[in-house]
Design an enzyme around this catalytic site. Structure first.
Site, PDB file in Angstrom:
ATOM      1  N   HIS A 102     -21.007 -21.697  -4.630  1.00 42.67           N
ATOM      2  CA  HIS A 102     -21.009 -20.861  -5.824  1.00 42.67           C
ATOM      3  C   HIS A 102     -22.130 -19.831  -5.834  1.00 42.67           C
ATOM      4  O   HIS A 102     -22.369 -19.170  -6.837  1.00 42.67           O
ATOM      5  CB  HIS A 102     -21.074 -21.733  -7.078  1.00 42.67           C
ATOM      6  CG  HIS A 102     -19.923 -22.670  -7.175  1.00 42.67           C
ATOM      7  ND1 HIS A 102     -20.012 -23.989  -6.799  1.00 42.67           N
ATOM      8  CD2 HIS A 102     -18.634 -22.464  -7.538  1.00 42.67           C
ATOM      9  CE1 HIS A 102     -18.824 -24.569  -6.950  1.00 42.67           C
ATOM     10  NE2 HIS A 102     -17.968 -23.657  -7.397  1.00 42.67           N
ATOM     11  N   GLY A 103     -22.874 -19.740  -4.729  1.00 39.95           N
ATOM     12  CA  GLY A 103     -23.850 -18.662  -4.580  1.00 39.95           C
ATOM     13  C   GLY A 103     -25.236 -18.907  -5.144  1.00 39.95           C
ATOM     14  O   GLY A 103     -25.923 -17.940  -5.485  1.00 39.95           O
TER      15      GLY A 103
END
Length: 137
Positions: A102-103
């Site tokens: 999800h970064g």
């Protein structure tokens, strides 16, 4: 009633630090209580970088000094604080860890810098039994 042998085995884990070169993460996957543990032997430049960050402005404010017992050894659970993924070491925009799911980006002290992670990577209870031996738990 006392804890069973399998429970006691998960309570503590001992790690030899001599095999981890300066500027590198442990090359083997160390697990404690079923979770991966990240151990990084930080360089002087990495320590200086971690201590230059204005931690008061972070979403989970914590100075580097509160996250380590010895500046050169960073010990954390390798579980992203967003959804429990395992971040990749030596990656991301801050030279620390990156969770590609999800970064989320973490710095060289394991602090959440960008992305959805709400908290810093968790530091488990640990101590140094000897100069070259770490005990987690």
């Amino acid at each position: 009633m006392s804890a069973s042998a399998d429970v006691m085995a998960q309570a503590k884990v001992e790690i030899g630090l001599a095999a981890i070169p300066e500027g590198k993460n442990a090359s083997v996957i160390i697990k404690w209580r079923g979770k991966p543990v990240f151990i990084r032997h930080r360089t002087k430049d990495e320590i200086d970088e971690a201590r230059k960050v204005d931690w008061r402005d972070l979403r989970d404010p914590q100075p580097d000094e509160d996250r380590v017992q010895k500046p050169e050894w960073l010990v954390m659970l390798g579980v992203c604080t967003h959804l429990g993924c395992v971040p990749i070491g030596e990656a991301g925009d801050y030279g620390g860890w990156f969770c590609p799911c999800h970064g989320s980006h973490y710095d060289i002290s394991g602090r959440a810098m960008r992305g959805p992670a709400p908290l810093n990577l968790e530091v488990p209870q640990y101590h140094f039994a000897t100069e070259d031996t770490l005990v987690i738990g």
